[in-house]
Design a protein around this motif. Structure first.
Motif, PDB file in Angstrom:
ATOM      1  N   ILE A   7       2.638   4.590  -6.496  1.00 36.64           N
ATOM      2  CA  ILE A   7       2.180   4.683  -7.146  1.00 36.64           C
ATOM      3  C   ILE A   7       2.701   3.667  -8.348  1.00 36.64           C
ATOM      4  CG2 ILE A   7       2.276   6.735  -8.908  1.00 36.64           C
ATOM      5  CD1 ILE A   7       3.115   8.776  -6.811  1.00 36.64           C
ATOM      6  N   PRO A   8       1.705   2.680  -8.431  1.00 37.80           N
ATOM      7  CA  PRO A   8       2.296   1.382  -9.521  1.00 37.80           C
ATOM      8  C   PRO A   8       1.922   1.854 -10.890  1.00 37.80           C
ATOM      9  CG  PRO A   8      -0.582   1.090  -8.306  1.00 37.80           C
ATOM     10  CD  PRO A   8       0.240   3.501  -8.377  1.00 37.80           C
ATOM     11  N   LYS A   9       2.110   3.208 -11.355  1.00 43.08           N
ATOM     12  CA  LYS A   9       2.846   3.413 -12.575  1.00 43.08           C
ATOM     13  C   LYS A   9       4.994   3.700 -12.580  1.00 43.08           C
ATOM     14  CE  LYS A   9       2.791   6.394 -16.401  1.00 43.08           C
ATOM     15  NZ  LYS A   9       3.034   5.334 -16.910  1.00 43.08           N
ATOM     16  N   GLU A  16      -2.982  -3.944  -9.867  1.00 44.41           N
ATOM     17  CA  GLU A  16      -2.593  -3.072  -9.952  1.00 44.41           C
ATOM     18  C   GLU A  16      -3.849  -1.732  -9.241  1.00 44.41           C
ATOM     19  OE1 GLU A  16      -0.900  -0.499 -13.074  1.00 44.41           O
ATOM     20  OE2 GLU A  16       1.085  -1.348 -13.053  1.00 44.41           O
ATOM     21  N   TYR A  17      -4.038  -1.344  -8.090  1.00 45.04           N
ATOM     22  CA  TYR A  17      -4.901  -0.757  -7.834  1.00 45.04           C
ATOM     23  C   TYR A  17      -4.716   0.840  -7.721  1.00 45.04           C
ATOM     24  CZ  TYR A  17      -5.736  -4.788  -5.682  1.00 45.04           C
ATOM     25  OH  TYR A  17      -6.471  -6.058  -5.816  1.00 45.04           O
ATOM     26  N   ASP A  18      -5.564   2.054  -7.444  1.00 39.21           N
ATOM     27  CA  ASP A  18      -5.238   2.982  -7.555  1.00 39.21           C
ATOM     28  C   ASP A  18      -3.648   3.643  -6.453  1.00 39.21           C
ATOM     29  OD1 ASP A  18      -7.498   3.689  -8.895  1.00 39.21           O
ATOM     30  OD2 ASP A  18      -7.996   4.755  -7.565  1.00 39.21           O
ATOM     31  N   ASP A  19      -4.077   3.416  -5.715  1.00 39.12           N
ATOM     32  CA  ASP A  19      -2.330   2.904  -4.274  1.00 39.12           C
ATOM     33  C   ASP A  19      -2.050   1.967  -3.909  1.00 39.12           C
ATOM     34  OD1 ASP A  19      -4.697   3.226  -2.711  1.00 39.12           O
ATOM     35  OD2 ASP A  19      -4.015   4.662  -1.546  1.00 39.12           O
ATOM     36  N   ARG A  57       1.291  -0.780   0.019  1.00 40.36           N
ATOM     37  CA  ARG A  57       0.042   0.246  -0.095  1.00 40.36           C
ATOM     38  C   ARG A  57       0.582   1.062   0.055  1.00 40.36           C
ATOM     39  NH1 ARG A  57      -5.241  -0.783   0.154  1.00 40.36           N
ATOM     40  NH2 ARG A  57      -5.665  -2.954   1.397  1.00 40.36           N
ATOM     41  N   ASN A  58       0.155   2.257  -0.405  1.00 38.09           N
ATOM     42  CA  ASN A  58       0.682   3.978  -0.183  1.00 38.09           C
ATOM     43  C   ASN A  58       1.497   3.664  -1.365  1.00 38.09           C
ATOM     44  OD1 ASN A  58       1.335   6.703   0.299  1.00 38.09           O
ATOM     45  ND2 ASN A  58       2.928   5.853   1.658  1.00 38.09           N
TER      46      ASN A  58
END
Ligand code: UD1
Length: 430
Positions: free
Chosen positions: A256-258, A276-279, A253-254
């Motif tokens: 930035i998948p990019k 991948e999730y948002d964060d 968690r926390n």
């Protein structure tokens, strides 16, 4: 001297929270002294390199407060010395950021030649070229780099090699130079963008960070700001590799998948499932992984700071992988240590031929540098039996609560400081 002692074999499971990016925080802390106002930074990792740099800016007169573990307030109005020769500063590479920051603000700076991990020759010729192009005189003597300028004047600067440090350093000094500077062939790493965003939040006028050409309109003054440091893509990638090597299932968690795409792509090629999730990213590794090819490159290529961790994963994957290190020529020193754990890896210059073995076996190994140290811990987590990693001083430079976070995922790892404690751990886990 402290060690990690590890009983391997437990697949990591659960959730882990990633901290702020060490390498972004270091540059941002240096840049924070460029204003006389107070700067409040959050998501600052509590790691040794960061604390050394905070000590260094305090030593030259800045006021540093830490109201919370990950929050730092910096006021640079009381700086009374422009020479940074604080005892420990030579040990961290990022000390060079104080050159760009102090030169920009005071037109004068003197900093002890930077150290850091011994992963190859670490020149700073491009930093110097940039400062000179802005009108500064730069001189190296008695182990110090000194730079001064009557006026800093914008210029067009081409970096002969993509360098994170040179890009950021020139960016800082040019923010307070007269006129419009253009830097070409810039590093595009997320922390370059983070530093530019931070400086812009202080009133700088920087465009194009994250591309290969950055344009900076110099401003007269910078002002105070509040800023949160980006998540650490290398800490996140390290946990991703630990999950892959142990056959685990973990949500990280926390993040930035990019920023993790290169690591994600290689782990997927090796047979992991990465969601991948948002964060957050979830890594699931089932069964034996398979070989792949990895070549380190500047961002968005595969990060050199993830090379040892990825090599450890491939060392127990099926088949032969090839790992090419194109940034630091001396970054395979850990391979000898890994061989003590049963790895079969041949290094030819900057290329490692990784013949996957069935499993690692626990051994006593030494951490040769920060990322290689973390990689050896990953090997220990995957190994049969007990591994002791010595010299974890290096690992503590860049990983906060490493053992605790791994324990939270079910790993049997402890930080110890004596042979007696190692024996106690062995008894406990046997
Ligand atoms: C930063 C990171 C480090 C990471 C590296 C590459 C920090 C504190 N450290 O280091 O963890 O491994 O980026 O992603 O952020 N070079 C020159 N002349 C110079 C500067 C660099 O030839 O003046 C060469 C280096 O030898 C190396 C390459 O350029 O081969 C990249 O170095 P650079 O990006 O500058 O690394 P650092 O900023 O020092």
């Amino acid at each position: 001297m402290e060690q990690y002692v590890i009983k391997g074999g437990n697949p990591l499971t659960g959730e882990v929270e990633i901290g702020g990016a060490k390498n972004a925080a270091l540059a941002i802390i240096a840049a924070a002294v460029m204003t006389d106002d107070t700067v409040r930074l959050s998501n600052v990792p509590d790691v040794r390199d960061v604390n050394v740099l905070l000590g260094a800016i305090e030593d030259i007169g800045a006021v540093v407060k830490r109201p919370e573990k990950h929050v730092v307030e910096i006021n640079g109005s009381t700086i009374h010395r422009l020479s940074v020769d604080y005892d420990y500063i030579k040990r961290i590479r990022a000390s060079y950021y104080l050159l760009g920051a102090l030169l920009g603000k005071y037109h004068k700076a003197e900093v002890a030649l930077p150290g850091g991990c011994d992963i190859g020759s670490r020149p700073i010729d491009l930093h110097i070229k940039g400062f000179r192009a802005l009108g500064a005189s730069v001189d190296i003597s008695y182990g110090l780099i000194s730079a001064h300028a009557d006026r800093l004047v914008a210029n067009h600067i081409y970096l002969d090699k993509v360098s994170v440090g040179a890009t950021i350093n020139i960016l800082m000094a040019a923010s307070l130079a007269e006129g419009k500077t253009v830097i070409d062939n810039c590093a595009r790493e997320p922390h370059v963008v983070d530093v530019a965003n931070f400086l812009n939040s202080m009133g700088a006028d920087i465009r194009g960070a994250g591309t290969e050409s950055i344009r900076i309109n110099g401003v007269k003054h910078l002002h105070g700001t509040e800023y949160s440091v980006i998540p650490d893509m290398i800490e996140a990638g390290t946990f991703m590799c630990a999950v892959a090597a142990t056959g685990g299932d973990v949500t990280i968690r926390n993040v930035i998948p990019k920023h993790l795409e290169a690591t994600t792509a290689k782990l997927a090629e090796a047979g992991c499932q990465v969601v991948e999730y948002d964060d957050a990213v979830k890594v699931i590794a089932k069964g034996r992984l398979k070989h792949t090819q990895v070549a380190t490159l500047p961002y968005p290529g595969f990060p050199t700071d993830m090379q040892p961790q990825m090599t450890v994963v491939l060392g127990i994957a099926e088949g032969t992988s090839v790992v090419t290190e194109s940034i630091w020529e001396n970054r395979f020193k850990y391979v000898d240590e890994l061989a003590r754990m049963g790895a079969n890896i041949q290094v030819e210059g900057t290329i490692a031929i990784v013949n996957g073995v069935d499993h690692y076996t626990g051994a006593r190994v030494q951490s040769p540098d920060l990322r290689a140290g973390a990689a050896l811990v990953i090997a220990g987590l995957a190994a049969d039996g007990i591994t002791v990693v010595d010299d974890i001083y290096y690992i503590q430079r860049g990983y906060e609560s490493f053992a605790e976070k791994l324990q939270g995922l079910g790993a049997q790892i402890e930080q110890v400081s004596s042979e007696h404690e190692i024996q106690k751990f062995k008894l406990k886990v046997s």
